[in-house]
Scaffold this motif. Structure first.
Motif, short mmCIF file in Angstrom:
data_model
loop_
_atom_site.label_atom_id
_atom_site.label_comp_id
_atom_site.label_asym_id
_atom_site.label_seq_id
_atom_site.Cartn_x
_atom_site.Cartn_y
_atom_site.Cartn_z
N ASN A 184 43.25 12.79 39.85
CA ASN A 184 43.15 13.33 41.21
C ASN A 184 44.27 12.82 42.09
O ASN A 184 44.92 13.58 42.82
CB ASN A 184 41.80 12.96 41.83
CG ASN A 184 40.63 13.60 41.12
OD1 ASN A 184 40.79 14.31 40.13
ND2 ASN A 184 39.43 13.32 41.60
N ALA A 185 44.51 11.51 42.02
CA ALA A 185 45.51 10.89 42.88
C ALA A 185 46.92 11.38 42.58
O ALA A 185 47.77 11.43 43.47
CB ALA A 185 45.45 9.37 42.73
N SER A 186 47.16 11.79 41.33
CA SER A 186 48.50 12.23 40.94
C SER A 186 48.89 13.53 41.62
O SER A 186 50.07 13.90 41.64
CB SER A 186 48.61 12.38 39.43
OG SER A 186 47.80 13.45 38.96
N PHE A 187 47.92 14.24 42.18
CA PHE A 187 48.21 15.51 42.86
C PHE A 187 48.07 15.39 44.38
O PHE A 187 47.99 16.40 45.08
CB PHE A 187 47.30 16.62 42.34
CG PHE A 187 47.57 16.97 40.89
CD1 PHE A 187 48.63 17.80 40.56
CD2 PHE A 187 46.79 16.42 39.88
CE1 PHE A 187 48.89 18.11 39.23
CE2 PHE A 187 47.06 16.72 38.56
CZ PHE A 187 48.11 17.57 38.23
N PHE A 188 48.08 14.18 44.87
CA PHE A 188 47.99 13.97 46.32
C PHE A 188 49.20 14.61 47.01
O PHE A 188 50.34 14.41 46.60
CB PHE A 188 47.94 12.48 46.65
CG PHE A 188 47.90 12.20 48.13
CD1 PHE A 188 46.73 12.32 48.84
CD2 PHE A 188 49.06 11.83 48.81
CE1 PHE A 188 46.68 12.07 50.20
CE2 PHE A 188 49.03 11.58 50.17
CZ PHE A 188 47.83 11.71 50.87
N GLY A 189 48.94 15.38 48.04
CA GLY A 189 50.03 16.00 48.79
C GLY A 189 50.53 17.30 48.22
O GLY A 189 51.47 17.90 48.74
N ILE A 190 49.89 17.81 47.15
CA ILE A 190 50.32 19.08 46.53
C ILE A 190 49.60 20.25 47.21
O ILE A 190 48.40 20.20 47.44
CB ILE A 190 49.99 19.10 45.02
CG1 ILE A 190 50.72 17.99 44.29
CG2 ILE A 190 50.33 20.45 44.41
CD1 ILE A 190 52.21 18.11 44.30
N ASP A 191 50.35 21.30 47.53
CA ASP A 191 49.69 22.47 48.12
C ASP A 191 50.07 23.78 47.44
O ASP A 191 49.64 24.84 47.87
CB ASP A 191 49.98 22.56 49.62
CG ASP A 191 51.44 22.92 49.92
OD1 ASP A 191 52.27 22.89 48.99
OD2 ASP A 191 51.74 23.21 51.09
N ALA A 192 50.84 23.74 46.37
CA ALA A 192 51.17 24.97 45.64
C ALA A 192 51.53 24.61 44.20
O ALA A 192 52.28 23.66 43.96
CB ALA A 192 52.32 25.72 46.30
#
Length: 317
Positions: free
Chosen positions: A109-117
């Motif tokens: 989960n943390a590895s995708f922090f800040g991803i929006d696309a």
């Protein structure tokens, strides 16, 4: 929808530019084929993928229709990308039989922090004789909320216990991307991880990515009848000479096309051994459960530079 596609294409530019370590300004090559369809603009306006409405105190999540299907390797990969786009990380994690690096759910989960696309493209998978293991080359593009980008090219392996079991991802092996030859890196990955188009069985075109793989496989195999069959009658475009002359084509197709009830738009990257790379966008329509292409174009570009502005315009035709 157009904004999302523009963001996706911008990320791909970042990926390929980063791999090439080039500082020169990309230039647009000539459009090789274009057959716009006025009806597609209406379909695009009613597509299921739209921008999210802002919620105070909560991250903006693209309103992408949920897709959860593990009946084929490509659909599995599409489900993974869909879950990431919807920020449903527990669902995305569940598609891994062996999470990369042994990462746990919290770390994933943390590895995708800040991803929006998130955008994913894959090659036609190479499936073993028992239909229990598949290898496919993939490109994953991740757009950051702060305007930055992350990207990965890898060989993905999907497995299942038997033909009645769901597919799950078991591993992904990243390919080296330090070379200045982006075309060479992506082509090597496609050759090592997927089924060569010259050996790909020509499909029945019952899924959207399948029709584009069938078209290029028919071209690679010199099957003019099947090539014509992949297009709606009367819409087959002229094929660029460089593409006809190629003895080895590699094709990456977006696993999450924009889809309506009976129309769709597909993005693709095409590489040829004639030192050519194209980015394309195709329209497709469905009749009697069979998909066929009805419009499209390829944008010619240099082996280490890609500009995809025309691609986003093509997806709005």
């Amino acid at each position: 929808m157009k904004l999302f596609l523009q963001r996706a294409c911008l990320l791909l530019i970042v990926l390929l530019a980063g791999c090439s370590n080039q500082t020169q300004t990309p230039t647009v090559g000539p459009t090789l084929q274009a057959e716009p369809s006025p009806t597609q603009a209406e379909a695009a306006a009613t597509a299921t993928t739209t921008e999210a409405t802002a919620v105070v105190g909560a991250p903006q999540v693209p309103l992408v229709a949920a897709f959860d299907d593990q009946t084929s390797p490509i659909k599995l990969f599409g489900s993974l990308v869909n879950a990431l786009n919807r920020q449903e990380y527990e669902r995305a994690y569940s598609y891994w039989a062996s999470p990369p690096g042994g990462i746990d759910q919290a770390g994933f989960n943390a590895s995708f922090f800040g991803i929006d696309a998130v955008v994913g493209l894959v090659t036609a998978p190479m499936v073993n004789a028992n239909q229990t293991e598949a290898r496919m080359a993939g490109i994953v593009l991740l757009g950051m909320k702060d305007g930055g980008a992350r990207a990965d090219t890898a060989c993905y392996v999907a497995t299942r216990a038997d033909v009645n079991s769901p597919w799950r991802l078991s591993s992904s092996k990243s390919m080296p991307t330090s070379s200045n030859d982006v075309l060479g890196v992506l082509d090597q990955q496609a050759r090592e991880c997927g089924t060569p188009l010259a050996q790909l069985p020509l499909s029945t075109q019952t899924t959207i990515p399948e029709v584009l793989f069938s078209y290029y496989a028919a071209l690679a195999q010199g099957d003019s009848a099947k090539t014509a069959e992949t297009w709606v009658e009367g819409t087959l475009p002229n094929v660029p000479d460089k593409l006809r002359q190629s003895k080895q084509l590699s094709v990456y197709v977006n696993v999450n096309p924009v889809e309506t009830a009976a129309a769709a738009f597909l993005q693709t990257i095409v590489l040829a051994d004639t030192n050519a790379l194209w980015v394309g966008c195709y329209g497709a329509s469905k009749q009697a459960e069979v998909w066929r292409l009805n419009s499209g174009y390829l944008q010619d570009s240099g082996p280490t530079t890609v500009l995809i502005q025309t691609l986003t315009q093509g997806c709005d035709i």
